[in-house]
Write a protein that holds these residues in place. Structure first.
Motif, PDB file in Angstrom:
ATOM      1  N   ALA A 231      83.783  35.825  50.227  1.00 19.89           N
ATOM      2  CA  ALA A 231      82.349  36.093  50.340  1.00 19.89           C
ATOM      3  C   ALA A 231      81.553  34.799  50.298  1.00 19.89           C
ATOM      4  O   ALA A 231      80.563  34.636  51.037  1.00 19.89           O
ATOM      5  N   LEU A 232      81.964  33.857  49.452  1.00 22.19           N
ATOM      6  CA  LEU A 232      81.252  32.583  49.354  1.00 22.19           C
ATOM      7  C   LEU A 232      81.357  31.809  50.664  1.00 22.19           C
ATOM      8  O   LEU A 232      80.365  31.236  51.136  1.00 22.19           O
ATOM      9  N   ILE A 233      82.535  31.793  51.269  1.00 20.09           N
ATOM     10  CA  ILE A 233      82.689  31.139  52.569  1.00 20.09           C
ATOM     11  C   ILE A 233      81.902  31.885  53.640  1.00 20.09           C
ATOM     12  O   ILE A 233      81.219  31.273  54.474  1.00 20.09           O
ATOM     13  N   ASP A 234      81.965  33.202  53.631  1.00 18.32           N
ATOM     14  CA  ASP A 234      81.235  33.994  54.631  1.00 18.32           C
ATOM     15  C   ASP A 234      79.749  33.645  54.653  1.00 18.32           C
ATOM     16  O   ASP A 234      79.166  33.377  55.712  1.00 18.32           O
ATOM     17  N   VAL A 235      79.121  33.704  53.490  1.00 14.96           N
ATOM     18  CA  VAL A 235      77.667  33.519  53.413  1.00 14.96           C
ATOM     19  C   VAL A 235      77.275  32.094  53.767  1.00 14.96           C
ATOM     20  O   VAL A 235      76.333  31.865  54.550  1.00 14.96           O
ATOM     21  N   THR A 236      77.980  31.116  53.229  1.00 13.98           N
ATOM     22  CA  THR A 236      77.602  29.726  53.497  1.00 13.98           C
ATOM     23  C   THR A 236      77.902  29.339  54.941  1.00 13.98           C
ATOM     24  O   THR A 236      77.136  28.587  55.560  1.00 13.98           O
ATOM     25  N   ALA A 237      78.993  29.856  55.502  1.00 13.12           N
ATOM     26  CA  ALA A 237      79.298  29.561  56.907  1.00 13.12           C
ATOM     27  C   ALA A 237      78.238  30.175  57.817  1.00 13.12           C
ATOM     28  O   ALA A 237      77.776  29.529  58.774  1.00 13.12           O
ATOM     29  N   TRP A 238      77.858  31.413  57.536  1.00 13.87           N
ATOM     30  CA  TRP A 238      76.842  32.053  58.370  1.00 13.87           C
ATOM     31  C   TRP A 238      75.528  31.269  58.314  1.00 13.87           C
ATOM     32  O   TRP A 238      74.907  30.992  59.360  1.00 13.87           O
TER      33      TRP A 238
END
Length: 346
Positions: A323-330
């Motif tokens: 989730a942390l990668i998802d949000v920051t990547a987006w």
């Protein structure tokens, strides 16, 4: 390609540099993560931490890899020194010392001395264009120093670096060194890394060879600069689709709408030292979504302001690394796309 002993030895040192998430170790990787890791060593020369940090979200890892590979690494009509000059200039503007160190080292080696962009007129012109492109006003006023058919490679490189700089600021330290290593060791580390990267470049990675990591997708309208180069257009179309899916997976719709609204008004300039602006911005969100909104907005507009407290608050509501990668990547890619959208190409 069989990995060299040096590449094997660097695998653990690459993943141990990542902070705030636990990347997949080389020996534990399977499926697409294992494939990306092998391709990184083959085409980049080393298991690069800025890419490996995405491994908790395999589809986002694939997206970051295909976009970076097709723009910076695959040989085209743009000399590698020009791409490294653009990468260095973008990284300087985003206050990403890790990326500045790596790309300036490669640039200086390619042109045969320090201050590489000053020694190569084409590299210097491209770097000046990249700096001017940080805001729409300066981008519009700056001449374009390359022909239109080079736009996919040069704009694509700038967009990828605007994306990666934000992710690196969040998940890596200031230098490409494992924790506790003395800064003086950078002399040797830089020499080894540049040698590996140049060795991979000489093998001339084949265009489009990694696109099948992700399903085909249409090219969004704001990425029109990629048209005319099938491999780069394909990489960005697929990469953007994967990251958009990740955003929908882990960032509530009202958070995505808030970030999109701020980016639509953003002029590319720094938001300032204080974080009061972000607290005002997230005040209208549902209480349970404010931590996500804070992280996403800071990542997009001021990644250097993300501290452990911001990450901890997000993890209190979304505890997984994915989730942390998802949000920051987006959020990172949304900002990078905004900058690419105002880039002049003619």
């Amino acid at each position: 390609m069989r990995a060299t002993l040096v590449q094997v030895g660097l695998r653990g040192l690459s993943t141990v540099q990542v902070r705030r998430v636990r990347p997949v170790r080389f020996g534990a990787a399977g499926g697409d993560v294992a494939r990306v890791y092998r391709e990184l060593e083959r085409d980049f020369g080393v298991l690069a931490p800025p890419v490996a940090l995405h491994s908790p979200a395999p589809d986002v890892l694939a997206a970051a890899w295909v976009m970076l590979r097709e723009t910076l690494l695959v040989p085209g009509t743009v000399p590698r020194a020009v791409k490294e000059a653009v990468s260095t200039a973008v990284s300087e503007g985003n206050e990403c010392p890790f990326c500045v160190t790596m790309h300036s080292s490669m640039l200086n080696d390619l042109v045969g001395g320090r201050d590489g962009a000053d020694r190569d007129p084409a590299a210097r012109a491209a770097a000046d264009w990249a700096r001017a492109g940080a805001s729409p006003d300066t981008a519009a006023a700056h001449p374009v120093p390359f022909p239109a058919d080079q736009a996919p490679e040069i704009v694509g490189t700038a967009v990828v670096l605007h994306y990666l700089n934000r992710m690196v600021n969040l998940f890596l330290g200031e230098l490409p060194l494992p924790p506790g290593a003395p800064a003086a060791s950078m002399v040797v580390v830089r020499r080894v890394l540049v040698h590996l990267i140049k060795s991979a470049e000489r093998r001339a990675p084949r265009p489009g060879a990694s696109l099948d990591l992700l399903p085909d997708a249409p090219l969004p309208g704001d990425l029109g600069w990629a048209r005319g180069h099938p491999a780069i257009a394909g990489a960005f179309a697929r990469g953007v689709a994967a990251v958009e899916l990740a955003g929908r997976r882990s960032a509530p719709e009202e958070v995505r709408e808030l970030v999109s609204a701020h980016l639509s008004r953003w002029d590319g300039r720094p938001v300032g030292v204080s974080r009061a602006w972000v607290e005002d911005a997230v005040a209208g969100l549902s209480p349970g979504h404010r931590a996500t909104g804070r992280l996403a907005l800071l990542t997009a507009l001021a990644s250097y302001q993300v501290d452990q407290g911001v990450v901890d608050a997000f993890r209190a509501v979304s505890p997984t690394d994915r989730a942390l990668i998802d949000v920051t990547a987006w959020a990172s890619l949304a900002a990078a796309r905004r900058i690419g959208g105002w880039a002049r190409t003619s």
